[in-house]
Scaffold this motif. Structure first.
Motif, PDB file in Angstrom:
ATOM      1  N   LEU A  64       0.767  -1.120   0.079  1.00  0.00           N
ATOM      2  CA  LEU A  64       0.048   0.038  -0.233  1.00  0.00           C
ATOM      3  C   LEU A  64       0.834   1.310  -0.053  1.00  0.00           C
ATOM      4  O   LEU A  64       0.504   2.385  -0.483  1.00  0.00           O
ATOM      5  CB  LEU A  64      -0.767  -0.009   1.282  1.00  0.00           C
ATOM      6  CG  LEU A  64      -2.060  -0.968   1.206  1.00  0.00           C
ATOM      7  CD1 LEU A  64      -2.916  -1.130   2.369  1.00  0.00           C
ATOM      8  CD2 LEU A  64      -2.886  -0.842   0.044  1.00  0.00           C
ATOM      9  N   ASN A  65       1.888   1.070   0.471  1.00  0.00           N
ATOM     10  CA  ASN A  65       2.940   2.263   0.674  1.00  0.00           C
ATOM     11  C   ASN A  65       4.059   2.239  -0.684  1.00  0.00           C
ATOM     12  O   ASN A  65       5.288   3.102  -0.487  1.00  0.00           O
ATOM     13  CB  ASN A  65       3.598   2.476   1.877  1.00  0.00           C
ATOM     14  CG  ASN A  65       2.626   2.843   2.765  1.00  0.00           C
ATOM     15  OD1 ASN A  65       1.584   3.260   2.672  1.00  0.00           O
ATOM     16  ND2 ASN A  65       2.894   2.385   4.238  1.00  0.00           N
ATOM     17  N   ALA A  66       3.756   1.271  -1.552  1.00  0.00           N
ATOM     18  CA  ALA A  66       4.865   1.026  -2.533  1.00  0.00           C
ATOM     19  C   ALA A  66       5.333   2.510  -3.252  1.00  0.00           C
ATOM     20  O   ALA A  66       6.646   2.841  -3.530  1.00  0.00           O
ATOM     21  CB  ALA A  66       4.391   0.357  -3.730  1.00  0.00           C
ATOM     22  N   LYS A  67       4.274   3.419  -3.488  1.00  0.00           N
ATOM     23  CA  LYS A  67       4.672   4.709  -4.231  1.00  0.00           C
ATOM     24  C   LYS A  67       5.739   5.549  -3.158  1.00  0.00           C
ATOM     25  O   LYS A  67       6.666   6.072  -3.816  1.00  0.00           O
ATOM     26  CB  LYS A  67       3.251   5.365  -4.449  1.00  0.00           C
ATOM     27  CG  LYS A  67       3.405   6.858  -5.126  1.00  0.00           C
ATOM     28  CD  LYS A  67       2.132   7.685  -5.191  1.00  0.00           C
ATOM     29  CE  LYS A  67       2.464   9.051  -5.695  1.00  0.00           C
ATOM     30  NZ  LYS A  67       1.137   9.632  -5.834  1.00  0.00           N
ATOM     31  N   GLU A  68       5.236   5.519  -2.059  1.00  0.00           N
ATOM     32  CA  GLU A  68       6.178   6.478  -1.021  1.00  0.00           C
ATOM     33  C   GLU A  68       7.700   5.645  -1.025  1.00  0.00           C
ATOM     34  O   GLU A  68       8.502   6.549  -0.886  1.00  0.00           O
ATOM     35  CB  GLU A  68       5.500   6.714   0.270  1.00  0.00           C
ATOM     36  CG  GLU A  68       4.219   7.652   0.000  1.00  0.00           C
ATOM     37  CD  GLU A  68       3.115   6.782  -0.465  1.00  0.00           C
ATOM     38  OE1 GLU A  68       3.046   5.817  -0.601  1.00  0.00           O
ATOM     39  OE2 GLU A  68       2.209   7.808  -0.872  1.00  0.00           O
ATOM     40  N   ILE A  69       7.663   4.632  -0.780  1.00  0.00           N
ATOM     41  CA  ILE A  69       8.922   3.764  -0.655  1.00  0.00           C
ATOM     42  C   ILE A  69       9.496   3.985  -1.592  1.00  0.00           C
ATOM     43  O   ILE A  69      10.831   4.215  -1.753  1.00  0.00           O
ATOM     44  CB  ILE A  69       8.706   2.277  -0.384  1.00  0.00           C
ATOM     45  CG1 ILE A  69       8.025   2.072   1.187  1.00  0.00           C
ATOM     46  CG2 ILE A  69       9.901   1.380  -0.511  1.00  0.00           C
ATOM     47  CD1 ILE A  69       7.380   0.902   1.087  1.00  0.00           C
ATOM     48  N   ALA A  70       9.194   3.864  -3.116  1.00  0.00           N
ATOM     49  CA  ALA A  70      10.081   3.784  -4.293  1.00  0.00           C
ATOM     50  C   ALA A  70      10.762   5.378  -4.347  1.00  0.00           C
ATOM     51  O   ALA A  70      11.644   5.397  -5.214  1.00  0.00           O
ATOM     52  CB  ALA A  70       9.097   3.601  -5.417  1.00  0.00           C
ATOM     53  N   SER A  71      10.064   6.122  -3.886  1.00  0.00           N
ATOM     54  CA  SER A  71      10.897   7.573  -3.797  1.00  0.00           C
ATOM     55  C   SER A  71      11.458   8.115  -2.721  1.00  0.00           C
ATOM     56  O   SER A  71      11.964   9.344  -2.543  1.00  0.00           O
ATOM     57  CB  SER A  71       9.675   8.621  -4.274  1.00  0.00           C
ATOM     58  OG  SER A  71       8.686   8.716  -3.524  1.00  0.00           O
TER      59      SER A  71
END
Length: 286
Positions: free
Chosen positions: A132-139
């Protein structure tokens, strides 16, 4: 994104000195030298020492080396991360990442421990919250280079089944793929657990290619050939890619932005993918 081959990423238990020695001759694009799941609690310190010694000893050729550490919430995580910072490995893989702050914390600790700027940070994506937090983790960090799917832990957390098409996990896989590609990261598919199921492994590799993964994580050397074949462009794909590149270049020289090849419209986006495949094949050959 680079054209560095990452078709096969083999987990190697850091506590097994014989396996670490054997790894120098295996046809794996990547080796994940594991201090976490593959190592018993009473062997953690030994595993760290053996992995550091193996990396320092060299002999791995062009294989990309990642050290998977224990989590910072364990008694071994901080020592693992500190040691990996100046180990000479290409990257550090941290487990069960669920937030951007976890990535930033690891980055801070690596930098404080003297990690060079080119030491890559990779993250295991293996929980519902992590997906669910993949977007924030990736950046979260400029040091971040890639994501590794931990589908075994994910299935356990979701109470999901390991089906042939992996439909119970397809949403999670898609979220990570979107995040990785949006931020220019590499991304590796999860493992296939049944070592006797060759057909299932080949099907899982084909699905991974179709979904867009760069390669597959593996748990045994006998799985290397299937992953290396599946994630490499075949002769027909390469021949087609070269034809697209040549036809488009000819069209551009004539002042045209598009061209037909085999009755299909070819634009710059198709040429970019064709060039990626050709570069990947060249890197594999090298």
């Amino acid at each position: 994104m680079t054209a560095r081959p990452r078709r096969s990423a083999l987990y190697m238990p850091g506590s097994n000195a014989r396996a670490l020695e054997k790894a120098t001759a295996l046809p794996a694009d990547m080796l994940i030298l594991d201090l976490e799941d593959a190592v018993a609690p009473d062997a953690k310190d030994l595993a760290r020492e053996q992995v550091l010694s193996a990396v320092a000893g060299g002999g791995f050729g062009r294989r990309e080396l990642l050290i998977r550490t224990n989590g910072l919430d364990t008694p071994w995580g901080l020592a693992d991360l500190t040691a990996a910072a100046t180990s000479g490995a290409h990257g550090v893989l941290i487990p069960k990442v669920e937030s951007a702050e976890a990535v930033r914390q690891a980055d801070r600790l690596l930098t404080a421990a003297g990690a060079p700027p080119d030491l890559a940070l990779w993250v295991m994506m293996e929980t519902a919250l992590g997906m669910l937090n993949a977007k924030e983790i990736a950046s979260a960090s400029p040091r971040l280079a890639g994501m590794v799917l931990g589908t075994s832990d994910l299935a356990k957390e979701l109470h999901a089944h390991h089906t042939a098409l992996r439909l119970p996990m397809i949403t999670a896989l898609g979220l990570c793929l979107l995040a990785a590609r949006a931020h220019g990261l590499a991304i590796l598919d999860g493992v296939h657990l049944d070592l006797e199921d060759e057909a299932g492994l080949e099907a899982a590799c084909r699905q991974g290619v179709e979904l867009g993964f760069d390669g597959k994580t593996l748990i045994h050397p006998k799985q290397l050939d299937a992953a290396n074949r599946a994630f490499a462009p075949d002769a027909a794909a390469l021949e087609h890619a070269r034809r697209l590149i040549a036809a488009h270049a000819e069209a551009m020289a004539e002042g045209k932005a598009v061209v037909l090849v085999d009755g299909r419209l070819v634009e710059a986006l198709h040429v970019a993918e064709a060039r990626r495949l050709v570069a990947l094949a060249a890197a594999i050959g090298g």
